[in-house]
Design a protein around this motif. Structure first.
Motif, mmCIF file in Angstrom:
data_model
loop_
_atom_site.group_PDB
_atom_site.id
_atom_site.type_symbol
_atom_site.label_atom_id
_atom_site.label_comp_id
_atom_site.label_asym_id
_atom_site.label_seq_id
_atom_site.Cartn_x
_atom_site.Cartn_y
_atom_site.Cartn_z
ATOM 1 N N GLU A 14 -31.317 21.817 12.522
ATOM 2 C CA GLU A 14 -31.196 21.159 11.213
ATOM 3 C C GLU A 14 -29.918 20.337 11.149
ATOM 4 O O GLU A 14 -29.917 19.187 10.698
ATOM 5 N N TYR A 15 -28.811 20.933 11.607
ATOM 6 C CA TYR A 15 -27.541 20.209 11.612
ATOM 7 C C TYR A 15 -27.616 19.006 12.545
ATOM 8 O O TYR A 15 -27.108 17.927 12.229
ATOM 9 N N SER A 16 -28.238 19.186 13.695
ATOM 10 C CA SER A 16 -28.362 18.105 14.665
ATOM 11 C C SER A 16 -29.116 16.917 14.069
ATOM 12 O O SER A 16 -28.723 15.759 14.253
ATOM 13 N N ARG A 17 -30.196 17.199 13.351
ATOM 14 C CA ARG A 17 -30.961 16.115 12.719
ATOM 15 C C ARG A 17 -30.120 15.380 11.680
ATOM 16 O O ARG A 17 -30.107 14.147 11.632
ATOM 17 N N HIS A 18 -29.416 16.142 10.873
ATOM 18 C CA HIS A 18 -28.639 15.513 9.810
ATOM 19 C C HIS A 18 -27.474 14.708 10.366
ATOM 20 O O HIS A 18 -27.174 13.606 9.895
ATOM 21 N N SER A 19 -26.789 15.255 11.349
ATOM 22 C CA SER A 19 -25.594 14.602 11.894
ATOM 23 C C SER A 19 -25.920 13.522 12.918
ATOM 24 O O SER A 19 -25.034 12.766 13.326
ATOM 25 N N GLU A 20 -27.189 13.475 13.348
ATOM 26 C CA GLU A 20 -27.612 12.522 14.375
ATOM 27 C C GLU A 20 -26.848 12.740 15.678
ATOM 28 O O GLU A 20 -26.459 11.792 16.358
ATOM 29 N N MET A 21 -26.637 14.024 16.022
ATOM 30 C CA MET A 21 -25.953 14.397 17.252
ATOM 31 C C MET A 21 -26.791 15.407 18.017
ATOM 32 O O MET A 21 -27.366 16.315 17.413
ATOM 33 N N PRO A 22 -26.873 15.279 19.348
ATOM 34 C CA PRO A 22 -27.619 16.266 20.130
ATOM 35 C C PRO A 22 -26.875 17.594 20.213
ATOM 36 O O PRO A 22 -25.652 17.653 20.079
ATOM 37 N N ILE A 23 -27.642 18.649 20.422
ATOM 38 C CA ILE A 23 -27.079 19.987 20.600
ATOM 39 C C ILE A 23 -26.681 20.184 22.060
ATOM 40 O O ILE A 23 -27.408 19.798 22.971
ATOM 41 N N CYS A 37 -12.892 11.424 9.517
ATOM 42 C CA CYS A 37 -14.081 12.173 9.939
ATOM 43 C C CYS A 37 -13.720 13.624 10.231
ATOM 44 O O CYS A 37 -12.569 14.022 10.105
ATOM 45 N N TYR A 38 -14.724 14.406 10.615
ATOM 46 C CA TYR A 38 -14.524 15.830 10.884
ATOM 47 C C TYR A 38 -13.803 16.522 9.717
ATOM 48 O O TYR A 38 -12.902 17.330 9.925
ATOM 49 N N LEU A 88 -21.174 3.624 9.496
ATOM 50 C CA LEU A 88 -20.122 2.617 9.327
ATOM 51 C C LEU A 88 -20.670 1.230 9.638
ATOM 52 O O LEU A 88 -20.375 0.257 8.930
ATOM 53 N N HIS A 89 -21.475 1.128 10.691
ATOM 54 C CA HIS A 89 -22.079 -0.155 11.047
ATOM 55 C C HIS A 89 -23.089 -0.600 9.988
ATOM 56 O O HIS A 89 -23.122 -1.770 9.602
ATOM 57 N N ARG A 90 -23.895 0.338 9.510
ATOM 58 C CA ARG A 90 -24.890 -0.010 8.486
ATOM 59 C C ARG A 90 -24.233 -0.522 7.212
ATOM 60 O O ARG A 90 -24.776 -1.393 6.525
ATOM 61 N N LEU A 91 -23.077 0.052 6.881
ATOM 62 C CA LEU A 91 -22.376 -0.319 5.649
ATOM 63 C C LEU A 91 -21.371 -1.450 5.856
ATOM 64 O O LEU A 91 -20.641 -1.809 4.934
ATOM 65 N N HIS A 92 -21.307 -1.987 7.075
ATOM 66 C CA HIS A 92 -20.422 -3.112 7.402
ATOM 67 C C HIS A 92 -18.945 -2.755 7.207
ATOM 68 O O HIS A 92 -18.136 -3.617 6.862
ATOM 69 N N PRO A 103 -18.935 14.407 12.242
ATOM 70 C CA PRO A 103 -18.218 14.066 13.470
ATOM 71 C C PRO A 103 -18.252 12.553 13.685
ATOM 72 O O PRO A 103 -19.124 11.856 13.160
ATOM 73 N N PHE A 104 -17.310 12.050 14.468
ATOM 74 C CA PHE A 104 -17.219 10.606 14.662
ATOM 75 C C PHE A 104 -18.532 9.987 15.147
ATOM 76 O O PHE A 104 -18.958 8.961 14.597
ATOM 77 N N PRO A 105 -19.222 10.556 16.157
ATOM 78 C CA PRO A 105 -20.466 9.908 16.603
ATOM 79 C C PRO A 105 -21.531 9.864 15.511
ATOM 80 O O PRO A 105 -22.332 8.924 15.470
ATOM 81 N N GLY A 106 -21.552 10.871 14.637
ATOM 82 C CA GLY A 106 -22.520 10.873 13.554
ATOM 83 C C GLY A 106 -22.152 9.931 12.425
ATOM 84 O O GLY A 106 -23.027 9.485 11.675
ATOM 85 N N ALA A 107 -20.866 9.622 12.303
ATOM 86 C CA ALA A 107 -20.419 8.695 11.256
ATOM 87 C C ALA A 107 -20.583 7.241 11.673
ATOM 88 O O ALA A 107 -20.839 6.371 10.829
ATOM 89 N N LEU A 108 -20.429 6.962 12.963
ATOM 90 C CA LEU A 108 -20.367 5.583 13.436
ATOM 91 C C LEU A 108 -21.593 4.744 13.045
ATOM 92 O O LEU A 108 -21.422 3.602 12.585
ATOM 93 N N PRO A 109 -22.827 5.243 13.190
ATOM 94 C CA PRO A 109 -23.964 4.411 12.785
ATOM 95 C C PRO A 109 -23.916 4.025 11.314
ATOM 96 O O PRO A 109 -24.301 2.911 10.947
#
Length: 240
Positions: A97-106, A40-41, A29-33, A21-27
């Motif tokens: 498990e999905y929440s941890r991987h995606s860095e998104m809250p449930i 996404c999605y 994208l910043h790390r990779l400049h 999902p976009f919120p999980g991808a955004l960090p």
């Protein structure tokens, strides 16, 4: 990261094409400049980094609920999304498990039918790898012609609209950027990457990819940690 920086400095568009999902991808994208829009999605959306939506092909509620009801009857964890929120009906180990991987809250909701809205970007089953391998051919037969179903990680089955996959999203973005198909290089390791690799001018698979992904690739690179991307970038730059 340095290899991607070299590619961008040479004028190459570097686009993340992810099931996240976009919120999980955004960090990431910043790390990779990265600065280009992100797919996404699972290809259901193309978004600018400020969150603006450029493309949106969600799963209609009635089809999403077919999957949800099918999973409910079998005791399988299933989830949907709305407004970039991860929605589940039960707080399960699979959801965590999905929440941890995606860095998104449930977000636990009483009923996904009421929570997801008219469409949802994707519907996801989370289960043990052996269960996913058992279910994948079944759900593909069940929703053939109605939904795309593919694995991203070995424990996820991701359903998207038949109008949504990484190929269609990348094709849309390339048209927007004025890039021809033959000038596109796609790199991936999941079944969800297969349409994108088949479409691109040069499809590159990671050596740990599923057999059907490896078979479709024009080139295979080493796994993470083996400098596969760096080698690929150097080859692209030397060929220009």
């Amino acid at each position: 990261m340095a290899a991607l920086d070299r590619a961008r400095a040479a004028g190459i568009h570097v686009v993340a094409c992810t099931g996240r999902p976009f919120p999980g991808a955004l960090p990431w994208l910043h790390r990779l400049h990265l600065s280009d829009p992100v797919v996404c999605y699972q290809g259901a959306q193309v978004r600018d980094l400020d969150g603006a939506t450029l493309l949106d092909h969600g799963v209609p509620r009635e089809l999403a609920m077919e999957v949800v009801r099918w999973c409910r009857e079998r005791g399988i964890h299933v989830q949907g999304y709305r407004d970039d929120q991860l929605l589940v009906e039960h707080d399960t180990p699979e959801a965590r498990e999905y929440s941890r991987h995606s860095e998104m809250p449930i977000h636990v909701v009483p009923d996904l039918d009421q929570a997801i809205g008219p469409t949802t970007p994707k519907v996801v089953i989370v289960a043990a790898q052996a269960k996913v391998e058992e279910l994948l051919p079944r759900v593909r037969r069940r929703w053939k012609g109605k939904l795309n179903a593919a694995t991203s990680l070995p424990t996820y089955i991701e359903f998207t609209s038949v109008e949504a996959d990484k190929r269609k999203a990348l094709e849309f973005l390339c048209r927007r950027l004025g890039i021809g198909e033959r000038d596109t290089v796609a790199v991936g390791d999941g079944r969800n990457d297969l349409p994108m690799l088949e479409w691109a001018g040069w499809g590159v698979a990671v050596s740990t990819a599923a057999p059907e992904v490896l078979a479709a690739a024009d080139r295979v690179i080493g796994p993470p940690g083996s400098a596969g991307i760096a080698t690929l970038v150097d080859e692209l730059l030397s060929a220009r």
